[in-house]
Design a protein around this motif. Structure first.
Motif, PDB file in Angstrom:
ATOM      1  N   PRO A 251      67.328 -20.903   6.551  1.00 21.07           N
ATOM      2  CA  PRO A 251      68.157 -21.833   7.452  1.00 21.07           C
ATOM      3  C   PRO A 251      67.393 -21.869   8.227  1.00 21.07           C
ATOM      4  CG  PRO A 251      69.959 -20.245   6.804  1.00 21.07           C
ATOM      5  CD  PRO A 251      68.588 -19.870   5.602  1.00 21.07           C
ATOM      6  N   GLY A 252      67.447 -22.874   9.256  1.00 21.07           N
ATOM      7  CA  GLY A 252      67.121 -22.916  10.485  1.00 21.07           C
ATOM      8  C   GLY A 252      68.493 -22.636  11.489  1.00 21.07           C
ATOM      9  N   SER A 253      68.626 -22.809  12.409  1.00 22.90           N
ATOM     10  CA  SER A 253      69.798 -22.179  13.275  1.00 22.90           C
ATOM     11  C   SER A 253      70.334 -23.555  13.407  1.00 22.90           C
ATOM     12  CB  SER A 253      68.688 -22.401  14.777  1.00 22.90           C
ATOM     13  OG  SER A 253      68.477 -23.685  15.498  1.00 22.90           O
ATOM     14  N   PRO A 254      69.700 -25.068  13.124  1.00 22.29           N
ATOM     15  CA  PRO A 254      71.597 -25.540  12.270  1.00 22.29           C
ATOM     16  C   PRO A 254      72.529 -25.409  11.661  1.00 22.29           C
ATOM     17  CG  PRO A 254      69.022 -27.158  13.403  1.00 22.29           C
ATOM     18  CD  PRO A 254      68.973 -25.792  12.749  1.00 22.29           C
ATOM     19  N   LEU A 255      71.680 -25.236  10.463  1.00 23.81           N
ATOM     20  CA  LEU A 255      72.418 -24.914   9.113  1.00 23.81           C
ATOM     21  C   LEU A 255      73.159 -23.556   9.363  1.00 23.81           C
ATOM     22  CD1 LEU A 255      70.199 -26.103   6.334  1.00 23.81           C
ATOM     23  CD2 LEU A 255      72.241 -27.035   7.293  1.00 23.81           C
ATOM     24  N   ILE A 256      72.705 -22.108  10.222  1.00 26.96           N
ATOM     25  CA  ILE A 256      73.544 -21.352  10.513  1.00 26.96           C
ATOM     26  C   ILE A 256      74.221 -21.001  11.109  1.00 26.96           C
ATOM     27  CG2 ILE A 256      73.204 -18.857  11.667  1.00 26.96           C
ATOM     28  CD1 ILE A 256      69.329 -19.515  10.854  1.00 26.96           C
ATOM     29  N   MET A 257      74.351 -22.859  12.451  1.00 26.29           N
ATOM     30  CA  MET A 257      75.230 -22.436  13.040  1.00 26.29           C
ATOM     31  C   MET A 257      76.423 -23.566  12.308  1.00 26.29           C
ATOM     32  SD  MET A 257      74.193 -24.170  16.517  1.00 26.29           S
ATOM     33  CE  MET A 257      73.812 -23.039  17.594  1.00 26.29           C
TER      34      MET A 257
ATOM     35  N   GLU B 281      77.144 -22.815   9.101  1.00 27.07           N
ATOM     36  CA  GLU B 281      77.106 -22.324   7.911  1.00 27.07           C
ATOM     37  C   GLU B 281      78.642 -20.940   8.732  1.00 27.07           C
ATOM     38  OE1 GLU B 281      73.556 -21.703   4.860  1.00 27.07           O
ATOM     39  OE2 GLU B 281      73.548 -20.020   6.418  1.00 27.07           O
ATOM     40  N   ALA B 282      77.689 -20.937   9.834  1.00 25.82           N
ATOM     41  CA  ALA B 282      78.627 -19.302  10.677  1.00 25.82           C
ATOM     42  C   ALA B 282      79.824 -20.048  11.291  1.00 25.82           C
ATOM     43  CB  ALA B 282      77.559 -18.895  11.840  1.00 25.82           C
ATOM     44  N   MET B 283      79.963 -20.817  11.184  1.00 24.84           N
ATOM     45  CA  MET B 283      82.075 -22.076  11.974  1.00 24.84           C
ATOM     46  C   MET B 283      82.491 -22.111  10.535  1.00 24.84           C
ATOM     47  SD  MET B 283      82.018 -21.636  14.962  1.00 24.84           S
ATOM     48  CE  MET B 283      80.759 -20.745  15.496  1.00 24.84           C
ATOM     49  N   GLU B 284      81.901 -22.145   9.554  1.00 18.68           N
ATOM     50  CA  GLU B 284      82.649 -22.310   8.365  1.00 18.68           C
ATOM     51  C   GLU B 284      83.077 -20.870   8.251  1.00 18.68           C
ATOM     52  OE1 GLU B 284      81.695 -24.083   4.027  1.00 18.68           O
ATOM     53  OE2 GLU B 284      79.970 -22.375   4.233  1.00 18.68           O
ATOM     54  N   GLN B 285      82.412 -19.658   8.057  1.00 16.12           N
ATOM     55  CA  GLN B 285      82.439 -18.393   7.862  1.00 16.12           C
ATOM     56  C   GLN B 285      84.106 -17.858   9.235  1.00 16.12           C
ATOM     57  OE1 GLN B 285      82.095 -16.283   5.180  1.00 16.12           O
ATOM     58  NE2 GLN B 285      83.631 -15.613   5.880  1.00 16.12           N
ATOM     59  N   ALA B 286      83.587 -18.136  10.141  1.00 15.21           N
ATOM     60  CA  ALA B 286      84.731 -18.388  11.193  1.00 15.21           C
ATOM     61  C   ALA B 286      85.742 -18.624  11.163  1.00 15.21           C
ATOM     62  CB  ALA B 286      83.920 -18.328  12.470  1.00 15.21           C
TER      63      ALA B 286
ATOM     64  N   ARG C 287      67.705 -34.351   9.547  1.00 10.40           N
ATOM     65  CA  ARG C 287      69.219 -34.825   9.112  1.00 10.40           C
ATOM     66  C   ARG C 287      69.021 -34.886   7.423  1.00 10.40           C
ATOM     67  NH1 ARG C 287      67.345 -39.485  13.015  1.00 10.40           N
ATOM     68  NH2 ARG C 287      68.704 -39.298  14.778  1.00 10.40           N
ATOM     69  N   ALA C 288      67.640 -34.978   7.127  1.00  5.70           N
ATOM     70  CA  ALA C 288      67.790 -35.130   5.259  1.00  5.70           C
ATOM     71  C   ALA C 288      68.364 -33.782   4.674  1.00  5.70           C
ATOM     72  CB  ALA C 288      66.647 -35.237   4.979  1.00  5.70           C
ATOM     73  N   VAL C 289      67.810 -32.763   5.649  1.00 11.11           N
ATOM     74  CA  VAL C 289      68.205 -31.088   5.270  1.00 11.11           C
ATOM     75  C   VAL C 289      70.183 -31.320   4.746  1.00 11.11           C
ATOM     76  CG1 VAL C 289      68.648 -28.763   6.166  1.00 11.11           C
ATOM     77  CG2 VAL C 289      66.060 -29.558   5.070  1.00 11.11           C
ATOM     78  N   ILE C 290      70.535 -31.712   6.392  1.00  5.62           N
ATOM     79  CA  ILE C 290      71.745 -32.278   6.120  1.00  5.62           C
ATOM     80  C   ILE C 290      72.706 -32.655   5.481  1.00  5.62           C
ATOM     81  CG2 ILE C 290      73.739 -32.449   8.313  1.00  5.62           C
ATOM     82  CD1 ILE C 290      72.219 -31.217  10.280  1.00  5.62           C
ATOM     83  N   GLN C 291      72.104 -33.789   5.337  1.00  8.93           N
ATOM     84  CA  GLN C 291      72.824 -35.083   3.985  1.00  8.93           C
ATOM     85  C   GLN C 291      72.463 -34.544   2.894  1.00  8.93           C
ATOM     86  OE1 GLN C 291      73.954 -37.772   5.258  1.00  8.93           O
ATOM     87  NE2 GLN C 291      74.488 -38.062   3.240  1.00  8.93           N
ATOM     88  N   ASP C 292      71.467 -33.165   2.606  1.00  9.25           N
ATOM     89  CA  ASP C 292      71.344 -32.915   1.463  1.00  9.25           C
ATOM     90  C   ASP C 292      71.922 -31.655   1.315  1.00  9.25           C
ATOM     91  OD1 ASP C 292      69.993 -34.581   0.605  1.00  9.25           O
ATOM     92  OD2 ASP C 292      68.120 -33.928   0.456  1.00  9.25           O
ATOM     93  N   SER C 293      73.523 -31.323   1.881  1.00  9.36           N
ATOM     94  CA  SER C 293      73.822 -30.130   1.984  1.00  9.36           C
ATOM     95  C   SER C 293      75.109 -30.147   1.395  1.00  9.36           C
ATOM     96  CB  SER C 293      73.509 -28.931   3.250  1.00  9.36           C
ATOM     97  OG  SER C 293      74.337 -29.616   4.657  1.00  9.36           O
ATOM     98  N   ARG C 294      76.343 -28.815   1.783  1.00  9.43           N
ATOM     99  CA  ARG C 294      77.475 -29.111   1.597  1.00  9.43           C
ATOM    100  C   ARG C 294      78.239 -29.517   3.015  1.00  9.43           C
ATOM    101  NH1 ARG C 294      76.857 -23.696   2.113  1.00  9.43           N
ATOM    102  NH2 ARG C 294      77.659 -22.204   3.785  1.00  9.43           N
ATOM    103  N   PHE C 295      77.272 -29.520   4.668  1.00  8.65           N
ATOM    104  CA  PHE C 295      78.279 -29.915   5.329  1.00  8.65           C
ATOM    105  C   PHE C 295      77.451 -32.239   5.472  1.00  8.65           C
ATOM    106  CE2 PHE C 295      76.243 -25.595   5.765  1.00  8.65           C
ATOM    107  CZ  PHE C 295      77.279 -24.706   6.024  1.00  8.65           C
ATOM    108  N   ALA C 296      77.087 -32.392   4.258  1.00 10.21           N
ATOM    109  CA  ALA C 296      76.766 -34.276   5.184  1.00 10.21           C
ATOM    110  C   ALA C 296      78.263 -34.456   4.993  1.00 10.21           C
ATOM    111  CB  ALA C 296      76.638 -34.479   2.977  1.00 10.21           C
ATOM    112  N   PRO C 297      78.061 -35.950   6.380  1.00  8.49           N
ATOM    113  CA  PRO C 297      79.519 -36.252   6.794  1.00  8.49           C
ATOM    114  C   PRO C 297      79.857 -37.359   5.929  1.00  8.49           C
ATOM    115  CG  PRO C 297      77.206 -36.695   7.583  1.00  8.49           C
ATOM    116  CD  PRO C 297      76.844 -35.654   7.169  1.00  8.49           C
ATOM    117  N   LEU C 298      81.039 -36.989   5.423  1.00  6.61           N
ATOM    118  CA  LEU C 298      81.710 -37.487   4.400  1.00  6.61           C
ATOM    119  C   LEU C 298      81.939 -39.477   3.799  1.00  6.61           C
ATOM    120  CD1 LEU C 298      85.570 -35.347   4.036  1.00  6.61           C
ATOM    121  CD2 LEU C 298      83.357 -35.634   2.585  1.00  6.61           C
TER     122      LEU C 298
END
Length: 128
Positions: free
Chosen positions: A72-78, A80-85, A117-128
């Motif tokens: 993951p790059g820094s946006p996904l790391i952020m 994921e880190a906030m999800e864990q926090a 945008r595509a990476v986030i859209q294809d992740s569990r963090f995609a907006p509902l």
């Protein structure tokens, strides 16, 4: 003149990331998780608001130059880190806890931004 280190192109594999950048990403993740744990240490606190800005967001994914595994790059790391926090903060409370995070991902390269945008859209963090 600036030198471009990474290129992201739709439909292609992400660029390679070097070990020193992976180390920087580990520091980022650990820092964010620890930062939130300190600021939410009071178990009576029901909510915490935070805005995270990544000024050089990139495309959100890399390939490890040694193993060729996706990283993951820094946006996904952020994200994921906030999800864990949030999970960690909830464990110290009997009432629901809400971690309210706004994210601002800045990227001047249009192709990298579209890739992100595509990476986030294809992740569990995609907006509902």
């Amino acid at each position: 003149m600036s030198r471009k280190h990474h290129d992201w192109h739709a439909g292609k594999a992400p660029p390679l990331i070097r070990p020193h950048s992976l180390a920087k990403h580990r520091v980022l993740r650990n820092y964010l998780e620890r930062y939130v744990s300190i600021l939410t240490a009071n178990p009576r606190q029901e909510q915490f608001r935070l805005t995270l800005v990544d000024g050089f967001a990139g495309g959100g994914r890399y390939l490890d130059c040694r193993t060729r595994e996706e990283r993951p790059g820094s946006p996904l790391i952020m994200l994921e880190a906030m999800e864990q926090a949030a999970r960690d903060a909830q464990q110290t409370r009997s009432k629901p806890f809400h971690l309210d995070v706004q994210y601002v991902f800045v990227e001047k390269d249009r192709e990298a931004l579209d890739y992100l945008r595509a990476v986030i859209q294809d992740s569990r963090f995609a907006p509902l």
